[in-house]
Design a protein around this motif. Structure first.
Motif, PDB file in Angstrom:
ATOM      1  N   ALA A 126     -27.144   4.893  -8.277  1.00 28.36           N
ATOM      2  CA  ALA A 126     -26.120   4.115  -7.544  1.00 28.36           C
ATOM      3  C   ALA A 126     -26.338   4.139  -6.084  1.00 28.36           C
ATOM      4  O   ALA A 126     -25.658   4.593  -4.956  1.00 28.36           O
ATOM      5  CB  ALA A 126     -24.824   4.641  -7.773  1.00 28.36           C
ATOM      6  N   ASN A 127     -27.618   3.314  -5.693  1.00 25.24           N
ATOM      7  CA  ASN A 127     -27.901   3.412  -4.202  1.00 25.24           C
ATOM      8  C   ASN A 127     -27.813   2.105  -3.890  1.00 25.24           C
ATOM      9  O   ASN A 127     -27.353   0.846  -4.255  1.00 25.24           O
ATOM     10  CB  ASN A 127     -29.360   3.744  -4.385  1.00 25.24           C
ATOM     11  CG  ASN A 127     -30.143   3.166  -5.176  1.00 25.24           C
ATOM     12  OD1 ASN A 127     -30.308   2.080  -5.160  1.00 25.24           O
ATOM     13  ND2 ASN A 127     -31.353   4.111  -5.414  1.00 25.24           N
ATOM     14  N   THR A 128     -28.409   1.767  -2.396  1.00 23.14           N
ATOM     15  CA  THR A 128     -28.106   0.407  -1.808  1.00 23.14           C
ATOM     16  C   THR A 128     -29.060  -0.575  -2.439  1.00 23.14           C
ATOM     17  O   THR A 128     -28.483  -1.573  -2.400  1.00 23.14           O
ATOM     18  CB  THR A 128     -28.660   0.832  -0.220  1.00 23.14           C
ATOM     19  OG1 THR A 128     -28.112   2.017   0.198  1.00 23.14           O
ATOM     20  CG2 THR A 128     -28.318  -0.402   0.696  1.00 23.14           C
TER      21      THR A 128
ATOM     22  N   LEU B 236     -36.930   6.127  -3.785  1.00 22.26           N
ATOM     23  CA  LEU B 236     -37.852   5.991  -2.736  1.00 22.26           C
ATOM     24  C   LEU B 236     -37.845   4.396  -2.243  1.00 22.26           C
ATOM     25  O   LEU B 236     -37.737   4.332  -0.823  1.00 22.26           O
ATOM     26  CB  LEU B 236     -39.223   6.379  -3.086  1.00 22.26           C
ATOM     27  CG  LEU B 236     -40.381   6.779  -2.060  1.00 22.26           C
ATOM     28  CD1 LEU B 236     -39.648   8.010  -1.241  1.00 22.26           C
ATOM     29  CD2 LEU B 236     -41.591   7.128  -2.685  1.00 22.26           C
ATOM     30  N   PHE B 237     -37.724   3.577  -3.016  1.00 19.99           N
ATOM     31  CA  PHE B 237     -37.551   2.374  -2.556  1.00 19.99           C
ATOM     32  C   PHE B 237     -36.214   2.047  -1.728  1.00 19.99           C
ATOM     33  O   PHE B 237     -35.974   1.356  -0.734  1.00 19.99           O
ATOM     34  CB  PHE B 237     -37.552   1.085  -3.534  1.00 19.99           C
ATOM     35  CG  PHE B 237     -38.801   0.971  -4.025  1.00 19.99           C
ATOM     36  CD1 PHE B 237     -39.681  -0.172  -3.504  1.00 19.99           C
ATOM     37  CD2 PHE B 237     -39.787   1.663  -5.055  1.00 19.99           C
ATOM     38  CE1 PHE B 237     -41.070  -0.771  -3.989  1.00 19.99           C
ATOM     39  CE2 PHE B 237     -41.000   1.284  -5.295  1.00 19.99           C
ATOM     40  CZ  PHE B 237     -41.651   0.191  -4.890  1.00 19.99           C
ATOM     41  N   SER B 238     -35.064   2.809  -2.221  1.00 22.04           N
ATOM     42  CA  SER B 238     -33.767   2.543  -1.805  1.00 22.04           C
ATOM     43  C   SER B 238     -33.934   3.356  -0.371  1.00 22.04           C
ATOM     44  O   SER B 238     -32.985   2.857   0.659  1.00 22.04           O
ATOM     45  CB  SER B 238     -32.689   3.043  -2.834  1.00 22.04           C
ATOM     46  OG  SER B 238     -31.376   2.883  -2.165  1.00 22.04           O
TER      47      SER B 238
ATOM     48  N   LYS C 260     -38.017  -7.315  -2.742  1.00 26.37           N
ATOM     49  CA  LYS C 260     -39.171  -8.019  -3.453  1.00 26.37           C
ATOM     50  C   LYS C 260     -39.836  -7.096  -4.219  1.00 26.37           C
ATOM     51  O   LYS C 260     -40.190  -7.069  -5.604  1.00 26.37           O
ATOM     52  CB  LYS C 260     -39.622  -9.075  -3.094  1.00 26.37           C
ATOM     53  CG  LYS C 260     -40.575  -9.885  -3.755  1.00 26.37           C
ATOM     54  CD  LYS C 260     -41.220 -10.941  -3.012  1.00 26.37           C
ATOM     55  CE  LYS C 260     -42.216 -11.788  -4.012  1.00 26.37           C
ATOM     56  NZ  LYS C 260     -43.148 -11.260  -4.576  1.00 26.37           N
ATOM     57  N   ARG C 261     -40.569  -6.222  -3.503  1.00 26.42           N
ATOM     58  CA  ARG C 261     -41.495  -5.272  -3.894  1.00 26.42           C
ATOM     59  C   ARG C 261     -41.005  -4.239  -5.136  1.00 26.42           C
ATOM     60  O   ARG C 261     -41.419  -3.884  -5.920  1.00 26.42           O
ATOM     61  CB  ARG C 261     -42.332  -4.449  -2.886  1.00 26.42           C
ATOM     62  CG  ARG C 261     -43.005  -5.288  -2.013  1.00 26.42           C
ATOM     63  CD  ARG C 261     -44.055  -4.215  -1.247  1.00 26.42           C
ATOM     64  NE  ARG C 261     -44.962  -5.012  -0.857  1.00 26.42           N
ATOM     65  CZ  ARG C 261     -46.365  -4.443  -0.292  1.00 26.42           C
ATOM     66  NH1 ARG C 261     -46.409  -3.165  -0.522  1.00 26.42           N
ATOM     67  NH2 ARG C 261     -47.153  -5.286   0.251  1.00 26.42           N
TER      68      ARG C 261
ATOM     69  N   MET D  77     -46.871   1.464   2.025  1.00 26.50           N
ATOM     70  CA  MET D  77     -45.758   0.879   2.933  1.00 26.50           C
ATOM     71  C   MET D  77     -44.239   1.395   2.878  1.00 26.50           C
ATOM     72  O   MET D  77     -43.597   1.465   3.665  1.00 26.50           O
ATOM     73  CB  MET D  77     -46.040  -0.630   3.520  1.00 26.50           C
ATOM     74  CG  MET D  77     -45.448  -1.606   2.191  1.00 26.50           C
ATOM     75  SD  MET D  77     -43.455  -1.875   2.040  1.00 26.50           S
ATOM     76  CE  MET D  77     -43.431  -2.832   3.553  1.00 26.50           C
ATOM     77  N   ILE D  78     -44.011   1.524   1.398  1.00 23.43           N
ATOM     78  CA  ILE D  78     -42.627   1.736   1.230  1.00 23.43           C
ATOM     79  C   ILE D  78     -42.424   3.346   1.364  1.00 23.43           C
ATOM     80  O   ILE D  78     -41.651   3.718   1.754  1.00 23.43           O
ATOM     81  CB  ILE D  78     -42.505   1.539  -0.529  1.00 23.43           C
ATOM     82  CG1 ILE D  78     -42.623   0.172  -0.697  1.00 23.43           C
ATOM     83  CG2 ILE D  78     -41.178   2.002  -0.969  1.00 23.43           C
ATOM     84  CD1 ILE D  78     -41.365  -0.790   0.069  1.00 23.43           C
TER      85      ILE D  78
END
Length: 314
Positions: A233-235, A178-180, A200-201, A305-306
């Motif tokens: 294996a993500n960004t 989800l962050f990616s 950072k988060r 926000m993410i």
């Protein structure tokens, strides 16, 4: 002689305690060769892969990558560019495992369909690995779902064992994907400041996830265990995995292979859980032992926000 025996027991118990007090963690990376909305061309996917491998090499992490074999095809034919990415993993002395062909949700398909997806997941990957004289022995469940009925769970477990696979458990679960997605969207917007804030988060969130599951294992087993961390294996990992590794080392962790982590007796704990959830093995073991709601409280949440940025249409 009795005195010598006492000394031996004290020393032996000290060594055992020391061995368990050392923090160790195995890094398992899903959805190879890549999963990214930002790195979409063959050259970009190669760049993403190179960045992941640099992080692993720099920190001497014996990671294992789990491959979705369907990603190795284009128009129903082998995709040489995607296959070359796997060769890069093998050249870096990292192991590969089976993550099925199409990453199907076992809650939505029959056992026969899942079995065929496991077998199709061996296409290309198994031969590629074995030509390098490396083992092809671990299977990672898509979405960490092992079966929503007892019959489906038992059938898949028996099939995997008969096929020679060892299931790849996860103790430190999280939502790195989800962050990616949020990170991809920030980059696609051209907002590097926002992307940096997401990164950072992400590292802080992952650190909190490790701390949470550490406490879970301490409560369940009365000691630290050799953990298994799931990432993709993500960004975002291509850019921030090194920072995450550094934080783990600061927390006292050393990196071990998946096979080494599984020597911990914790992984021989009984798992009677079946249901729709794809959950950490620590939670499976806890539910099997009869743990209730209070035991599971405190799991880190993804910031709003993410979540909003990840689901923004761009």
């Amino acid at each position: 002689m009795l005195r010598n025996l006492r000394i031996f027991l004290v020393v032996w118990l000290g060594m055992v305690t020391m061995g368990y007090s050392q923090k160790q963690i195995a890094i398992t990376i899903d959805d190879l060769p890549t999963v990214s909305r930002y790195y979409v061309t063959a050259d970009a996917q190669k760049q993403l892969t190179q960045k992941l491998l640099v992080h692993c090499t720099t920190f001497q992490v014996p990671a294992i990558g789990f491959v979705i074999a369907g990603k190795l095809q284009r128009n129903a034919k082998p995709d040489s560019d995607a296959i070359k990415l796997l060769s890069m993993w093998l050249s870096a002395s990292l192991e590969l495992g089976n993550h099925t062909f199409a990453h199907k949700d076992y809650n939505l398909v029959t056992f026969e369909e899942m079995k065929n997806d496991v077998l199709a997941g061996e296409q290309i990957v198994k031969n590629l690995v074995q030509r390098q004289r490396k083992p092809f022995r671990f299977f990672r469940h898509p979405f960490l779902r092992k079966g929503d009925t007892q019959a489906k769970k038992d059938s898949l477990e028996a099939f995997l064992k008969k096929r020679g696979y060892q299931e790849a458990p996860v103790t430190v679960d999280n939502s790195d994907w989800l962050f990616s997605r949020a990170y991809d969207n920030a980059l696609l917007l051209g907002d590097t400041l926002l992307a940096s804030q997401v990164g950072k988060r992400y590292v802080d969130y992952m650190h909190d996830c490790v701390a949470y599951y550490e406490a879970q294992s301490d409560s369940l087993f009365g000691r630290p265990i050799k953990h298994t961390l799931l990432i993709h294996a993500n960004t975002i990992n291509s850019d921030y995995l090194g920072t995450l590794f550094a934080r783990l080392k600061q927390r006292g962790y050393s990196f071990v292979s998946l096979s080494e982590a599984l020597t911990d007796p914790a992984y021989r704990s009984e798992d009677r859980f079946y249901g729709k959830g794809g959950i950490s093995w620590l939670h499976r073991w806890a539910l099997t032992k009869g743990k209730k709601g209070a035991f599971f409280k405190g799991e880190p949440e993804v910031p709003a926000m993410i979540d909003e940025l990840a689901n923004r249409k761009i």
